[in-house]
Scaffold this active site. Structure first.
Site, PDB file in Angstrom:
ATOM      1  N   ASN A  50       1.034  -0.939   0.192  1.00  0.00           N
ATOM      2  CA  ASN A  50       0.265   0.192  -0.127  1.00  0.00           C
ATOM      3  C   ASN A  50       0.807   1.419  -0.277  1.00  0.00           C
ATOM      4  O   ASN A  50       0.613   2.359  -0.654  1.00  0.00           O
ATOM      5  CB  ASN A  50      -0.866  -0.225   1.284  1.00  0.00           C
ATOM      6  CG  ASN A  50      -2.179  -1.030   1.043  1.00  0.00           C
ATOM      7  OD1 ASN A  50      -2.529  -1.697   0.092  1.00  0.00           O
ATOM      8  ND2 ASN A  50      -2.728  -0.826   1.793  1.00  0.00           N
ATOM      9  N   ARG A 429      -5.993   2.000 -12.840  1.00  0.00           N
ATOM     10  CA  ARG A 429      -4.267   2.003 -12.658  1.00  0.00           C
ATOM     11  C   ARG A 429      -3.762   0.730 -11.898  1.00  0.00           C
ATOM     12  O   ARG A 429      -3.860  -0.049 -10.954  1.00  0.00           O
ATOM     13  CB  ARG A 429      -4.447   2.862 -11.229  1.00  0.00           C
ATOM     14  CG  ARG A 429      -2.763   3.205 -11.024  1.00  0.00           C
ATOM     15  CD  ARG A 429      -3.334   4.133  -9.698  1.00  0.00           C
ATOM     16  NE  ARG A 429      -2.998   5.769 -10.487  1.00  0.00           N
ATOM     17  CZ  ARG A 429      -3.889   6.573  -9.023  1.00  0.00           C
ATOM     18  NH1 ARG A 429      -4.698   7.036  -8.450  1.00  0.00           N
ATOM     19  NH2 ARG A 429      -3.721   7.680 -10.009  1.00  0.00           N
ATOM     20  N   HIS A 459     -15.771   3.023 -14.237  1.00  0.00           N
ATOM     21  CA  HIS A 459     -15.902   2.469 -12.453  1.00  0.00           C
ATOM     22  C   HIS A 459     -16.453   1.307 -12.296  1.00  0.00           C
ATOM     23  O   HIS A 459     -16.840   0.649 -11.553  1.00  0.00           O
ATOM     24  CB  HIS A 459     -14.988   3.621 -11.664  1.00  0.00           C
ATOM     25  CG  HIS A 459     -14.718   2.264 -11.006  1.00  0.00           C
ATOM     26  ND1 HIS A 459     -15.785   2.757  -9.324  1.00  0.00           N
ATOM     27  CD2 HIS A 459     -13.700   1.992  -9.732  1.00  0.00           C
ATOM     28  CE1 HIS A 459     -14.890   1.928  -8.336  1.00  0.00           C
ATOM     29  NE2 HIS A 459     -13.688   1.792  -8.647  1.00  0.00           N
ATOM     30  N   TYR A 492     -12.846  -9.845  -0.936  1.00  0.00           N
ATOM     31  CA  TYR A 492     -12.896  -8.692  -1.157  1.00  0.00           C
ATOM     32  C   TYR A 492     -14.568  -9.094  -0.953  1.00  0.00           C
ATOM     33  O   TYR A 492     -15.352 -10.213  -1.407  1.00  0.00           O
ATOM     34  CB  TYR A 492     -13.058  -8.106  -2.129  1.00  0.00           C
ATOM     35  CG  TYR A 492     -11.613  -7.007  -3.079  1.00  0.00           C
ATOM     36  CD1 TYR A 492     -10.416  -7.581  -1.994  1.00  0.00           C
ATOM     37  CD2 TYR A 492     -11.611  -6.229  -4.064  1.00  0.00           C
ATOM     38  CE1 TYR A 492      -8.908  -7.103  -2.956  1.00  0.00           C
ATOM     39  CE2 TYR A 492     -10.225  -5.718  -4.507  1.00  0.00           C
ATOM     40  CZ  TYR A 492      -9.442  -6.628  -3.974  1.00  0.00           C
ATOM     41  OH  TYR A 492      -8.565  -5.824  -4.346  1.00  0.00           O
ATOM     42  N   ARG A 588     -14.037   2.476   5.474  1.00  0.00           N
ATOM     43  CA  ARG A 588     -12.674   0.949   5.692  1.00  0.00           C
ATOM     44  C   ARG A 588     -11.448   2.368   5.760  1.00  0.00           C
ATOM     45  O   ARG A 588     -10.889   2.188   6.132  1.00  0.00           O
ATOM     46  CB  ARG A 588     -13.279   0.463   3.739  1.00  0.00           C
ATOM     47  CG  ARG A 588     -11.977  -0.335   4.784  1.00  0.00           C
ATOM     48  CD  ARG A 588     -11.542  -1.398   3.073  1.00  0.00           C
ATOM     49  NE  ARG A 588     -10.997  -0.225   2.083  1.00  0.00           N
ATOM     50  CZ  ARG A 588     -10.609  -0.532   0.909  1.00  0.00           C
ATOM     51  NH1 ARG A 588     -11.444  -1.343   0.275  1.00  0.00           N
ATOM     52  NH2 ARG A 588      -9.947   0.356   0.082  1.00  0.00           N
ATOM     53  N   HIS A 616     -15.393  -3.794   0.723  1.00  0.00           N
ATOM     54  CA  HIS A 616     -15.009  -2.929  -0.635  1.00  0.00           C
ATOM     55  C   HIS A 616     -16.784  -2.989  -0.866  1.00  0.00           C
ATOM     56  O   HIS A 616     -16.461  -1.718  -2.161  1.00  0.00           O
ATOM     57  CB  HIS A 616     -14.341  -4.120  -1.743  1.00  0.00           C
ATOM     58  CG  HIS A 616     -14.497  -3.478  -2.849  1.00  0.00           C
ATOM     59  ND1 HIS A 616     -14.925  -3.504  -3.823  1.00  0.00           N
ATOM     60  CD2 HIS A 616     -12.982  -2.408  -3.138  1.00  0.00           C
ATOM     61  CE1 HIS A 616     -14.594  -3.025  -4.866  1.00  0.00           C
ATOM     62  NE2 HIS A 616     -13.246  -2.233  -4.864  1.00  0.00           N
TER      63      HIS A 616
END
Length: 713
Positions: A50, A429, A459, A492, A588, A616
């Site tokens: 991350n 990305r 998206h 997720y 989150r 998610h």
């Protein structure tokens, strides 16, 4: 377009610092003694990975602003320089916490189970002989030492590369020189396994390994024969890896992306240099000059660099050191709709019903990974590809997995003569290269591939199947919060809806026309679509709760999402709280709102659930004076989702499914392991007594028993 920010700077938390707080919560799972040891290694690796992305994108952006002379301030009133300084101050203690855990906890406790991560100097003679032989045979031939002197300029250092800085002295001239050796971590394991029988321990431990960079460092004599090795020090660099692709015509996008990806592999400007703590100042200065960074960009580390490689330890075959496997189950409504079970005889032909038959009776709510993605979404698409009555399939692909069953079904559908359209988002990305490959494969198979709306990232996660039934056309729809990705569907938590509702089908027909043609659709029947209606729709739902509260009818909002950043939405939530609306948020990651501020946000609470699965799903619940409305979709309350992306948020209208969503939100809000956000922005884990009530654990137990969350009485 986005509303102008209307939040006072002292009521807005810096998004970069809020993100670091989120990553701190990830690290806390690694440090938690209740987390199985190999899972501790995994969460420590996620923390590092991350951070790599954070530096490559967010820190790189701030440094670019600084270099460009940008003087504008962030929504919390900080200049780029002030933000960079705050990031460094907040981050350095976390890095030390991670290293302390690795050195003094993780390695020690793994050794108790026969997993030894040994430094080269702690190898016994037999192990050292084996390691040196491995170096000569498997490592030495691929190394390229690069000297730095007037005749040899400072070498280019690739992004995220791990390196050895060697100080070498010529015994004839007495001259000291600097050389760099790149560690070949991309082609060789970072932790090199050593045969267990060489340990000298009876019984032999189950796994012994030594870091690859130490094998290189302690065998430098082979690279510089005749020279004296006076010191070696490890370092790692991070470069700007964001791809800026603005104002490109669609025809140029793939070519521009491919060029951008080539540049990313090399990397842009250096934004971070990590060095071993023992590296002398003169070597640090040489690296700073060679990479053109400031002292603040140098991070000294007392331990191994690049701990994202700890993820490789998950392959060690010791199940007692990992979480018990979770397999999920087929959603009950779809149990008789599995062709595989028909083929193996577990379902009789007369008992089988297609997913289309199931959806004609009613909606099906999916909650992954507890409901299997393979027996729901993938099965739906597979049946559509094979069904002779299906005429067309349209879907969006933002991120998908390698060897994707989703892509295979689209190709099969095209080969079966159906009209198939896939919108592949090339700008996802760090998945750009993967998506370019999928786009080409789909095009070669006869699938019509488009790349979305110019200037917007697509998206949304939507799938439309058009079927001929009794002389007319009927649409079947899947809308989800997560990607059409087999791998992440098991990692997720995401929510999805399968439905045959006519309004949903018509909305998706028009949405796909908007995505592929020249439509300027400005309204939809059921969906809230960004950048057209989503912001206005969400603000309207919040304002309705304000009106209810002002009229004495109460007001209540519950919302779950990945991030809350949008200043206009935050200002509206403050207004709602001041009007008496009760607001319960499950965030989150980044949260730039301050809860519990007197006179501003006393009615707002924020919790964060971080667990085994990455949370998610995005869920939005509005009390509406006793007639609750709830929505789900792919969008967070962030400017990019509301204004600069194509997103779809859909209502859940079936009362039975609404009860499940209400029960699910209640589980998250009462999770005893959740982190509670204070008004100053910091998070603290809840203190509790008795049996822990962890949402993900409860959901795994309930789904194993065939139960769904029950609505709270």
């Amino acid at each position: 377009m986005s509303s102008q920010p209307v939040v006072a700077p002292d009521l807005y938390i810096n998004r970069e610092l809020s993100w670091i707080d989120f990553n701190h919560r990830v690290l806390a799972l690694a440090l938690d003694e209740h987390t199985p040891l190999l899972e501790q290694a995994k969460f420590s690796a996620i923390f590092s990975n991350n951070l790599d992305e954070f530096f490559m994108v967010r820190v790189a952006s701030l440094k670019s602003q600084l270099e460009a002379g940008v003087t504008g301030r962030s929504d919390d009133g900080r200049t780029p320089q002030e933000q960079l300084e705050a990031i460094q101050t907040k981050l350095r203690p976390l890095l030390e916490m991670q290293q302390q855990h690795y050195r003094h906890s993780l390695k020690t406790h793994l050794a108790e189970y026969g997993v030894q991560l040994l430094d080269y100097l702690r190898l016994n003679e037999a192990q050292k002989a084996w390691a040196d032989d491995y170096f000569r045979k498997a490592i030495f031939p691929v190394l390229t030492p690069l000297a730095v002197d007037p005749a040899h300029p400072f070498p280019f250092l690739s992004n995220l590369s791990l390196n050895v800085a060697a100080l070498i002295r010529d015994p004839d001239t007495g001259r000291q020189q600097f050389a760099r050796v790149k560690v070949p971590q991309k082609i060789l394991p970072r932790f090199v396994p050593i045969p267990t029988e060489l340990s000298g321990v009876v019984p032999t431990p189950g796994y012994t390994a030594v870091p690859l960079e130490q094998l290189v460092a302690f065998n430098l004599r082979w690279l510089f024969p005749g020279m004296t090795i006076e010191g070696h020090y490890f370092f790692r660099i991070t470069r700007d890896a964001d791809l800026e692709l603005r104002d490109l015509e669609a025809d140029d996008l793939m070519e521009a992306l491919q060029e951008g990806l080539r540049k990313r592999r090399v990397g842009g400007e250096v934004v971070r240099v990590e060095v071993a703590d023992e590296m002398p100042e003169e070597v640090v200065h040489l690296l700073m000059e060679g990479t053109d960074v400031e002292p603040a960009d140098v991070y000294r580390t007392n331990g191994p660099l690049g701990l994202d490689d700890l993820m490789s330890l998950m392959a060690i075959p010791l199940s007692q050191l990992r979480d018990a496997p979770h397999k999920g189950r087929t959603a009950p409504a779809l149990v008789r709709a599995q062709r595989s079970q028909l083929e193996d005889g577990s379902i009789k032909q007369e008992e089988f019903e297609s997913i289309f038959s199931v959806l004609r009776r009613g909606d099906v709510l999916l909650h992954h990974p507890f409901d299997l993605f393979s027996t729901s979404v993938e099965e739906f698409l597979s049946q559509a590809a094979a069904d002779a009555s299906v005429l067309a399939i349209k879907m969006t692909l933002y991120r998908t997995s390698k060897d994707s069953p989703v892509v295979a079904s689209l190709i099969r559908a095209a080969e079966n003569g159906k009209q198939v359209m896939a919108l592949v988002e090339l700008k996802a990305r760090f998945d750009e290269d993967n998506n370019i490959q999928w786009a080409r494969q789909l095009e070669r198979s006869g699938v019509h591939v488009v790349y979305g709306v110019l200037g917007l990232k697509t998206h949304t996660k939507v799938l439309l199947v058009v079927r001929r039934e009794k002389g007319s056309l009927r649409s079947y729809v899947h809308i989800g919060t997560g990607n059409y990705n087999s791998k992440t569907s098991s990692l997720y938590t995401d929510v999805g809806l399968l439905t045959a509702r006519e309004d949903f089908g018509q909305d998706l027909v028009e949405l796909f026309n908007y995505l592929t043609g020249f439509s300027k659709q400005q309204s939809f029947r059921k969906l809230l679509v960004a950048p057209v209606t989503l912001r206005k729709g969400m603000e309207g739902l919040i304002r309705r709760e304000i009106d209810h509260a002002k009229a004495g009818r109460g007001g209540h909002i519950k919302a779950k999402m990945n991030a809350l950043v949008d200043p206009a939405i935050i200002a509206l939530l403050y207004e709602a709280s001041a009007a008496g609306v009760r607001i319960e948020l499950i965030i989150r990651g980044m949260c730039c709102l301050r809860p519990g501020v007197e006179g501003v946000s006393e009615g707002i609470t924020v919790v964060s659930v971080i667990g085994r699965f990455l949370e998610h799903s995005r869920l939005f619940w509005f009390a509406n004076d006793g007639h609750p409305e709830m929505f789900f979709g792919s969008a967070d309350w962030m400017p990019r989702n509301l204004d600069r992306r194509v997103e779809a948020v859909a209502p859940i209208e079936d009362p039975r499914l609404q009860q499940q969503i209400e029960a699910l939100l209640e589980l998250y809000l009462t999770d005893t392991g959740a982190w509670h956000m204070h008004s100053d922005g910091h998070f603290a884990q809840r203190q509790h007594s008795g049996e822990p009530k962890l949402t993900q654990s409860l959901l795994m137990e309930r789904w194993r028993g065939g139960l769904v969350p029950e609505a709270k009485a």
